[in-house]
Scaffold this motif. Structure first.
Motif, mmCIF file in Angstrom:
data_model
loop_
_atom_site.group_PDB
_atom_site.id
_atom_site.type_symbol
_atom_site.label_atom_id
_atom_site.label_comp_id
_atom_site.label_asym_id
_atom_site.label_seq_id
_atom_site.Cartn_x
_atom_site.Cartn_y
_atom_site.Cartn_z
ATOM 1 N N ALA A 21 0.829 -1.202 0.000
ATOM 2 C CA ALA A 21 0.000 0.000 0.000
ATOM 3 C C ALA A 21 0.865 1.253 0.000
ATOM 4 O O ALA A 21 0.557 2.241 -0.679
ATOM 5 N N VAL A 22 1.969 1.212 0.741
ATOM 6 C CA VAL A 22 2.870 2.366 0.803
ATOM 7 C C VAL A 22 3.591 2.552 -0.523
ATOM 8 O O VAL A 22 3.635 3.651 -1.083
ATOM 9 N N VAL A 23 4.163 1.487 -1.057
ATOM 10 C CA VAL A 23 4.931 1.583 -2.298
ATOM 11 C C VAL A 23 4.031 2.008 -3.452
ATOM 12 O O VAL A 23 4.448 2.770 -4.332
ATOM 13 N N SER A 24 2.782 1.554 -3.459
ATOM 14 C CA SER A 24 1.852 1.880 -4.536
ATOM 15 C C SER A 24 1.534 3.366 -4.599
ATOM 16 O O SER A 24 1.027 3.858 -5.611
ATOM 17 N N GLU A 25 1.833 4.095 -3.520
ATOM 18 C CA GLU A 25 1.641 5.539 -3.545
ATOM 19 C C GLU A 25 2.680 6.223 -4.422
ATOM 20 O O GLU A 25 2.515 7.387 -4.803
ATOM 21 N N TYR A 26 3.751 5.521 -4.756
ATOM 22 C CA TYR A 26 4.858 6.132 -5.487
ATOM 23 C C TYR A 26 5.089 5.532 -6.871
ATOM 24 O O TYR A 26 5.666 6.179 -7.730
ATOM 25 N N LEU A 27 4.681 4.322 -7.092
ATOM 26 C CA LEU A 27 4.883 3.688 -8.396
ATOM 27 C C LEU A 27 3.836 2.614 -8.617
ATOM 28 O O LEU A 27 3.213 2.131 -7.673
ATOM 29 N N GLN A 28 3.660 2.266 -9.882
ATOM 30 C CA GLN A 28 2.688 1.232 -10.239
ATOM 31 C C GLN A 28 3.299 -0.143 -9.998
ATOM 32 O O GLN A 28 4.430 -0.411 -10.402
ATOM 33 N N LEU A 29 2.534 -1.007 -9.350
ATOM 34 C CA LEU A 29 2.965 -2.379 -9.089
ATOM 35 C C LEU A 29 2.076 -3.348 -9.854
ATOM 36 O O LEU A 29 0.864 -3.140 -9.956
ATOM 37 N N ARG A 30 2.714 -4.405 -10.352
ATOM 38 C CA ARG A 30 1.981 -5.451 -11.066
ATOM 39 C C ARG A 30 2.400 -6.811 -10.543
ATOM 40 O O ARG A 30 3.448 -6.956 -9.925
ATOM 41 N N ASN A 31 1.572 -7.785 -10.850
ATOM 42 C CA ASN A 31 1.831 -9.146 -10.389
ATOM 43 C C ASN A 31 3.133 -9.668 -10.972
ATOM 44 O O ASN A 31 3.353 -9.624 -12.180
ATOM 45 N N ILE A 299 8.862 10.615 -12.620
ATOM 46 C CA ILE A 299 7.645 10.411 -11.838
ATOM 47 C C ILE A 299 6.611 9.651 -12.655
ATOM 48 O O ILE A 299 6.019 8.664 -12.187
ATOM 49 N N LEU A 300 6.393 10.095 -13.889
ATOM 50 C CA LEU A 300 5.383 9.449 -14.725
ATOM 51 C C LEU A 300 5.786 8.041 -15.118
ATOM 52 O O LEU A 300 4.943 7.143 -15.199
ATOM 53 N N ARG A 301 7.073 7.821 -15.372
ATOM 54 C CA ARG A 301 7.512 6.488 -15.788
ATOM 55 C C ARG A 301 7.224 5.447 -14.712
ATOM 56 O O ARG A 301 6.865 4.311 -15.015
ATOM 57 N N ARG A 302 7.360 5.838 -13.457
ATOM 58 C CA ARG A 302 7.094 4.880 -12.381
ATOM 59 C C ARG A 302 5.614 4.521 -12.326
ATOM 60 O O ARG A 302 5.250 3.407 -11.947
ATOM 61 N N LEU A 303 4.751 5.479 -12.693
ATOM 62 C CA LEU A 303 3.317 5.198 -12.704
ATOM 63 C C LEU A 303 2.907 4.445 -13.962
ATOM 64 O O LEU A 303 2.086 3.530 -13.910
ATOM 65 N N LEU A 304 3.473 4.827 -15.094
ATOM 66 C CA LEU A 304 3.145 4.167 -16.357
ATOM 67 C C LEU A 304 3.841 2.823 -16.481
ATOM 68 O O LEU A 304 3.443 1.983 -17.289
#
Length: 642
Positions: A21-31, A299-304
């Motif tokens: 939950a904490v890490v997802s605030e900063y970057l997109q996570l996938r399985n 910033i965007l690359r971590r989300l995309l």
């Protein structure tokens, strides 16, 4: 000194706040499989995700830079906090009251500097918002918002506030909350006056700027009164918690939708972000008084997560300043793995004005019909020259070629060079391609990086530069498989080698030039020399042997082998490798080839217009019409039209 946080409370914080939950605030996570999650590492620049999180164990680890630890360690590293500051932040999120040893807990004196500055901004944002909602003096601010189509609910949603015109209203309020003059000056909320600190922002409309974690770290302030001699927009100066080049306005509201949709819309101002979100474009963000640059891209690359289907759309104004901003953004285009586009309203209005004039649907429509950013940048250059004359075309090429030569990826550079030739109306496409390749080679030589890799010559043997899957070849760099053009061509070749029955006989009618990456063109030619994909259906046992034998050198043979064993990459929602999937790859490659030819012919028409032979002009127009009809048929009927 601050007391030591009780060990039991530290453990309680670790257990209470899930690391994912904490890490997802900063970057997109996938399985990532096995119960783990993966994403692009926020601690070093990378193109493929090597950062993994184990929710069950409460730890993260990056296999690229070797950073790792628990939830507290992550917060310490990502926001540059001390151990105590990180625990305090997480405890606040979890609603845990911390106990301190050696003197007890005194939050007014014992919290770290960053925590104090963030808290000051949080309180200031609330106070500014209250002023806008209740103060008679704020009528000017409320009228400003209303004139732009924003009601009280919109102001509350974005926490817009108002700073009174007096010298030290906020300063005195924060002093009453226990903040020292030193903290107020360090925060940027106050500045030195003749008799001590005074408010930095006075008589302005206030937009709180939050970091990706949701903390208020600064403000953007809009002038409201003619008597104000300051700039139209005044932002918080760089502080310990605010760097304007490292924040994006609206990122806290947009981050989840950006990750979900794999799309970000970059606008130019705070009201544009508001207009977009209220119109349903909830992936809109903006820079804060500075040009869009490398830190914003990170910033965007971590989300995309560098998804091959990711999109970044810039909505600059149509005026000269907006065009200049678009060209600056194009200079950073190659730092994205996402495809970049530009959207400009026909009448040049920004999203805020467009929403006011034409409504929410117009804003939503604005970001749909998009022009690739590189195409816009090149057309801006080319439009300054008379392409009806040889001198004009030569001058346009002289200015545009160095821009294309800056593209680092050789495959993307080749593709854009081909499109530039079409824009200029230069029929000898290879002349433009070679010119740009030469400029790129000279630039690398001057930078001490050695000569550029040779390009393959059809029929003369291909150079050994055909590495893929991230591995560099003997004489050249790896192909960027996040380029969607290369990715689709690669998929089609894998199908032709592994499942020829799915693409035959249509594949055998494809020309070598329909494969834009030189390595893939060489493999296509080897398949052709071996009898085509149809021979793989008739004699599957000896098919791959024949293709390898037809390869002109070891590099192409290695590429054939690699494509023959590499797994076919199915997209999300695709159930299996079947005729539908194969047909989609066939159609995509063919339509891109048709689109390239349409661009070439359009450029030729530009050159012929007004001065060409009428018969030749009619023939070219007819060819263009036929290609356009074919493209529409492919779009409507798919593989059935091949």
């Amino acid at each position: 000194m601050a007391g030591r946080i009780n060990d039991e409370d530290v453990k309680a914080v670790r257990d209470a706040v899930p690391i994912d939950a904490v890490v997802s605030e900063y970057l997109q996570l996938r399985n990532a499989g096995g119960g783990n999650l993966k994403g692009l590492c926020p601690f070093h620049d990378e193109k493929s995700p090597s950062f993994q999180v184990s929710p069950s164990k409460g730890f993260f680890h990056c296999f690229g830079c070797q950073e790792g630890g628990d939830t507290i360690t992550f917060v310490m590293k990502i926001d540059h906090l001390t151990f105590s500051e990180a625990v305090e932040r997480l405890a606040g999120q979890a609603g845990i009251t911390l106990r301190y040893e050696e003197g007890g807990y005194n939050p007014a004196h014992q919290r770290g500097e960053r925590i104090r500055l963030v808290e000051a901004h949080k309180i200031a944002a609330q106070w500014y918002a209250e002023q806008l909602a209740t103060s008679p003096e704020a009528d000017t601010g409320r009228a400003f918002l209303a004139d732009r189509g924003f009601d009280q609910a919109a102001a509350q949603h974005f926490s817009v506030g108002y700073s009174p015109q007096g010298w030290d209203h906020l300063t005195r309020f924060l002093r009453g909350k226990g903040f020292s003059d030193k903290e107020l000056l360090l925060s940027g909320l106050a500045q030195e006056g003749r008799r001590g600190p005074i408010d930095r922002f006075r008589g302005r409309l206030m937009w709180p700027i939050r970091d990706i974690g949701g903390d208020v770290v600064g403000f953007g302030a809009r002038k409201l009164y003619e008597a104000d001699n300051g700039p139209k927009y005044l932002n918080t100066p760089d502080t310990a918690i605010y760097k304007k080049s490292q924040v994006l306005y609206g990122i806290d509201l947009a981050k989840k939708d950006i990750a979900k949709a794999s799309r970000a819309v970059v606008v130019e101002g705070y009201t544009d972000v508001m207009a977009c979100h209220l119109a349903g474009v909830t992936t809109a963000i903006a820079t804060c008084g500075t040009a869009f640059g490398g830190d914003h891209i990170k910033i965007l690359r971590r989300l995309l997560m560098d998804n091959g289907s990711a999109r970044v759309i810039f909505t600059f104004d149509g005026d000269a300043a907006g065009q200049k901003a678009a060209l600056r953004a194009f200079e950073d285009d190659q730092k994205f793995a996402a495809e970049t586009y530009i959207a400009i309203a026909p009448d040049g209005m920004d999203p805020c004005d467009l929403r006011l004039a034409k409504g929410d649907d117009a804003v939503a429509d604005l970001v749909e019909p998009r022009t690739p950013l590189f195409e816009f940048a090149l057309r801006q250059i080319v439009s300054r020259y008379d392409l009806d004359t040889p001198a004009g075309r030569a001058s346009a090429l002289d200015e545009a070629a160095p821009v294309v030569a800056r593209i680092k990826n050789s495959g993307a550079q080749h593709e854009v060079a081909v499109q530039l030739a079409g824009m200029l109306g230069i029929l000898d496409t290879q002349f433009v391609v070679k010119r740009i390749a030469q400029l790129a080679r000279w630039a690398r030589d001057r930078g001490g990086k050695g000569p550029a890799p040779d390009r393959p010559q059809r029929g003369g043997g291909a150079p050994q530069q055909y590495a893929a899957s991230g591995h560099a070849g003997p004489r050249g760099p790896a192909l960027n498989l996040r380029n969607p053009v290369f990715a689709t061509e690669r998929e089609l070749l894998k199908l032709a080698l592994q499942r020829p029955e799915l693409v035959s006989p249509a594949f055998d009618a494809y020309g070598v030039d329909e494969f834009t990456a030189p390595p893939y063109a060489a493999v296509r030619e080897a398949i052709l020399e071996a009898g085509g994909a149809e021979s793989g259906v008739e004699d599957p046992q000896g098919y791959l042997v024949r293709v390898r034998e037809a390869a002109p050198d070891d590099a192409v043979r290695a590429m054939v082998t690699e494509l023959a064993v590499e797994a076919i990459m199915l997209h999300r929602g695709v159930k299996g490798v079947d005729e539908v999937y194969a047909g989609a790859q066939l159609v995509t490659v063919r339509r891109r080839a048709v689109e390239r030819r349409i661009r070439d012919i359009t450029g030729r028409l530009t050159r012929l217009a007004g001065h060409g032979d009428p018969a030749e002009l009619a023939a070219v127009q007819n060819e263009l019409w036929v290609l356009q009809q074919y493209d529409r048929t492919l779009g409507a009927q798919g593989a059935a039209a091949l």
